[in-house]
Design an enzyme around this catalytic site. Structure first.
Site, PDB file in Angstrom:
ATOM      1  N   SER A 190       0.691  -1.415  -0.026  1.00 23.13           N
ATOM      2  CA  SER A 190      -0.069  -0.011   0.071  1.00 23.13           C
ATOM      3  C   SER A 190       0.902   1.119  -0.219  1.00 23.13           C
ATOM      4  O   SER A 190       0.161   2.438  -0.390  1.00 23.13           O
ATOM      5  CB  SER A 190      -0.695  -0.030   1.320  1.00 23.13           C
ATOM      6  OG  SER A 190      -0.317  -0.565   2.179  1.00 23.13           O
ATOM      7  N   HIS A 218      -6.025  -3.693  -2.242  1.00 21.35           N
ATOM      8  CA  HIS A 218      -5.971  -2.726  -3.275  1.00 21.35           C
ATOM      9  C   HIS A 218      -6.105  -3.483  -4.673  1.00 21.35           C
ATOM     10  O   HIS A 218      -5.606  -2.945  -5.464  1.00 21.35           O
ATOM     11  CB  HIS A 218      -4.518  -2.061  -3.613  1.00 21.35           C
ATOM     12  CG  HIS A 218      -4.614  -1.690  -1.816  1.00 21.35           C
ATOM     13  ND1 HIS A 218      -4.945   0.473  -1.435  1.00 21.35           N
ATOM     14  CD2 HIS A 218      -3.496  -2.237  -1.060  1.00 21.35           C
ATOM     15  CE1 HIS A 218      -4.079   0.674  -0.242  1.00 21.35           C
ATOM     16  NE2 HIS A 218      -4.085  -0.802  -0.072  1.00 21.35           N
ATOM     17  N   LYS A 249     -12.398   0.104  -1.149  1.00 19.54           N
ATOM     18  CA  LYS A 249     -11.275   0.258  -1.873  1.00 19.54           C
ATOM     19  C   LYS A 249     -11.763   0.086  -3.476  1.00 19.54           C
ATOM     20  O   LYS A 249     -13.073   0.841  -3.233  1.00 19.54           O
ATOM     21  CB  LYS A 249      -9.668  -0.293  -1.714  1.00 19.54           C
ATOM     22  CG  LYS A 249      -9.814   0.477  -0.119  1.00 19.54           C
ATOM     23  CD  LYS A 249      -7.799  -0.527   0.355  1.00 19.54           C
ATOM     24  CE  LYS A 249      -7.566   0.158   1.174  1.00 19.54           C
ATOM     25  NZ  LYS A 249      -6.807  -0.443   1.867  1.00 19.54           N
TER      26      LYS A 249
END
Ligand SMILES: *Cc1c(COP(=O)(O)O)cnc(C)c1O
Length: 396
Positions: A190, A218, A249
Site C-alpha cells: 500500500s 488494493h 476501496k
C-alpha cells in the site's frame, strides 16, 4: 507528588509534544458530500489524490441507489451478530456472489463477509495460526496483518520484502515437518504500489507444504480479468490459498471478505472471534456491495479499469520528470519519495494551496528518511486533473 492517574496525562501530553516536535502530527480533514476525485474538503473545492476509490465507485449513482433500496428492504441495522440473528439474505447473497467472482483459485470456493478488512485479517490469522504455527510475513505487510500475526501468538519469521529466495531459505531451515506453516503477504503493497511475486510465492508454499494468505485490499476490483483480483490476474490455483479482498476501496462501499476452500471458511464461521463477537454490518451495505460487484464485473468496470490504466501511465511519465524520486509502480498507488518529514509536509501544503490534496506519508507508516507523497489514482480522475498536478509538481 503527582498521582499515578495524572502521570498518564503528563505522559500523553509529552508524547503529543514529541509528535509535534518531529513534524509527525496527523490531522483529519473533513469532507462535505461524497468522496470522489472532485470534492469539498474543509469547505474548499479540491481534487483528491488521497482516497482508495480506485474505480470511482464510492459516489456511483447505481450503488447509492442500491444502498438506499437495501435500507428500505432490510432496515438500518442488522440487529445482531451473524451467528445470533444478524445474518441477512443480503449477506448470504453477497457471499455467494463473491465466491463465484473471486474463488476461481480453488475447487470448492466459499466466501465470508466481514465488516472491515482489518477484522478479516485478524480473523484469518488468529484462526488459522496459533502457538506452534510458523508464520512467515513479508516485511512490508499491512498493519492489520502484522496485528493478526501478533494476536495469533504464532512463531514469526519476517522475510525481507518480496525476497522469495530468502523466504525459501527460511522455510528450508525450519524443518519442522509437523508444524503448520503460513506465508502472509499483501498483493499490492500500500505504500509502494508494487505487486508481490505471487506465482513464486505459491510455488514456494507448495514446495514446503505451507499455506499462503494473500491480502488483496488494493487489487480486488482492479487487477485480473473483470477485476477478479490478484490471484486471478496470474491464474493461480491452489487449495492452500486464502484470499482476503476488501470492499471499501475499489468496490467503493465497505467491508471485506475471505475466500478459500469451503472447509476453511466453515472453520472461520465456527471459530473466528472477529467474526463471531461483533454485530453484523447493516444488510443494506452488503446489498450495495453486491451492486458494486456487478458493476466491477461489467463492461463499465472494464472501461473504468482501462481509464485508470491510462491515468497510471500518464502519472508514471509525469513523476519521472520531477526532481524527486518516483517509486516504480504499475498500480494506482504512485509514490513520490521526498525524503525528510518537513520537506514532504511543506510540499503537500503547497499542493494543497493549489487545491490538490496529496497526502504526505511519514514514519512510522514508511521507513525514516523515505517520507513521500502518495498519489492515489481513481477512474474518477480526468486527464485534466493530472495536468494540474503535473503543472504544480514541475513549478514548485
Ligand atoms: C485498507 C487495508 C486493509 C484494511 O481494510 P479495511 O476494510 O479498510 O479495514 C487491510 N489490508 C490492506 C493491505 C489494506 O490496504
Amino acid at each position: 507528588m503527582t498521582r499515578s492517574s495524572d502521570a498518564l496525562f503528563d505522559a500523553l501530553k509529552q508524547g503529543l509534544a514529541d509528535i509535534d516536535a518531529r513534524g509527525l502530527r496527523r490531522r483529519r480533514r473533513t469532507i462535505d458530500g461524497a468522496n470522489s476525485a472532485h470534492m469539498t474538503v474543509d469547505g474548499r473545492a479540491m481534487i483528491g489524490f488521497a482516497s482508495n476509490d480506485y474505480l470511482g465507485l464510492a459516489a456511483h449513482e447505481a450503488i447509492r441507489a442500491a444502498l438506499a433500496e437495501g435500507a428500505s428492504r432490510y432496515g438500518a441495522g442488522s440487529g445482531g451478530s451473524h451467528l445470533l440473528g444478524g445474518h441477512s439474505r443480503a449477506h448470504a447473497q453477497l457471499e455467494d456472489d463473491l465466491a463465484a467472482f473471486s474463488g476461481g483459485f480453488v475447487d470448492d470456493p466459499r466466501a465470508l463477509y466481514f465488516s472491515t478488512g482489518y477484522m478479516a485479517n485478524l480473523a484469518v490469522l488468529t484462526t488459522l495460526a496459533g502457538r506452534g504455527t510458523l508464520v512467515f510475513p513479508d516485511a512490508l505487510n499491512h498493519a492489520s496483518l502484522i496485528d493478526g500475526v501478533r494476536l495469533s501468538r504464532a512463531q514469526t519469521q519476517i522475510y525481507p520484502h518480496a525476497d522469495i529466495d530468502a523466504l525459501d531459505a527460511m522455510l528450508d531451515a525450519s524443518r519442522d515437518e509437523t508444524a503448520t506453516k503460513l506465508i502472509v503477504t499483501d498483493s499490492v503493497f500500500s505504500m509502494d504500489g508494487d505487486i508481490a511475486p505471487l506465482a513464486r510465492l505459491v510455488d514456494v508454499a507448495e514446495k514446503y507444504g505451507a499455506w499462503l494468505v494473500v491480502d488483496d485490499a488494493h487489487g480486488f476490483g482492479v487487477l485480473g480479468p473483470q477485476g477478479r483480483g490478484a490471484l486471478s490476474a496470474c491464474a493461480l490455483r491452489s487449495p492452500h490459498l486464502v484470499y482476503v479482498g476488501t470492499l471499501g476501496k475499489a468496490a467503493g462501499v465497505a467491508g471485506a471478505f475471505v475466500c478459500a476452500d469451503a472447509t476453511v471458511i466453515e472453520w472461520l464461521v465456527q471459530r473466528a472471534r472477529p467474526y463471531i463477537f461483533t454485530t453484523a454490518s447493516p444488510p443494506a451495505v452488503a446489498h450495495a456491495v453486491s451492486a458494486s460487484v456487478k458493476i466491477i464485473a461489467s463492461d463499465e468496470g472494464d472501461q473504468r479499469r482501462a481509464h485508470l490504466a491510462s491515468l497510471i501511465e500518464t502519472t508514471r511519465a509525469m513523476l519521472k520528470r520531477t526532481r524527486w524520486l518516483p517509486v516504480e509502480s504499475r498500480t494506482a498507488v504512485q509514490p513520490l519519495v521526498i525524503g525528510g518529514n518537513d520537506e514532504t509536509v511543506a510540499l503537500a501544503a503547497a499542493l494543497d494551496a493549489q487545491g490538490l490534496w496529496v497526502p504526505a506519508i511519514r514514519p512510522p507508516t514508511v521507513p525514516s528518511g523515505t517520507s513521500r507523497l502518495r498519489i492515489s489514482l481513481s477512474a474518477a480522475h480526468t486527464a485534466d486533473d493530472l495536468a494540474r498536478l503535473d503543472h504544480a509538481l514541475t513549478t514548485l
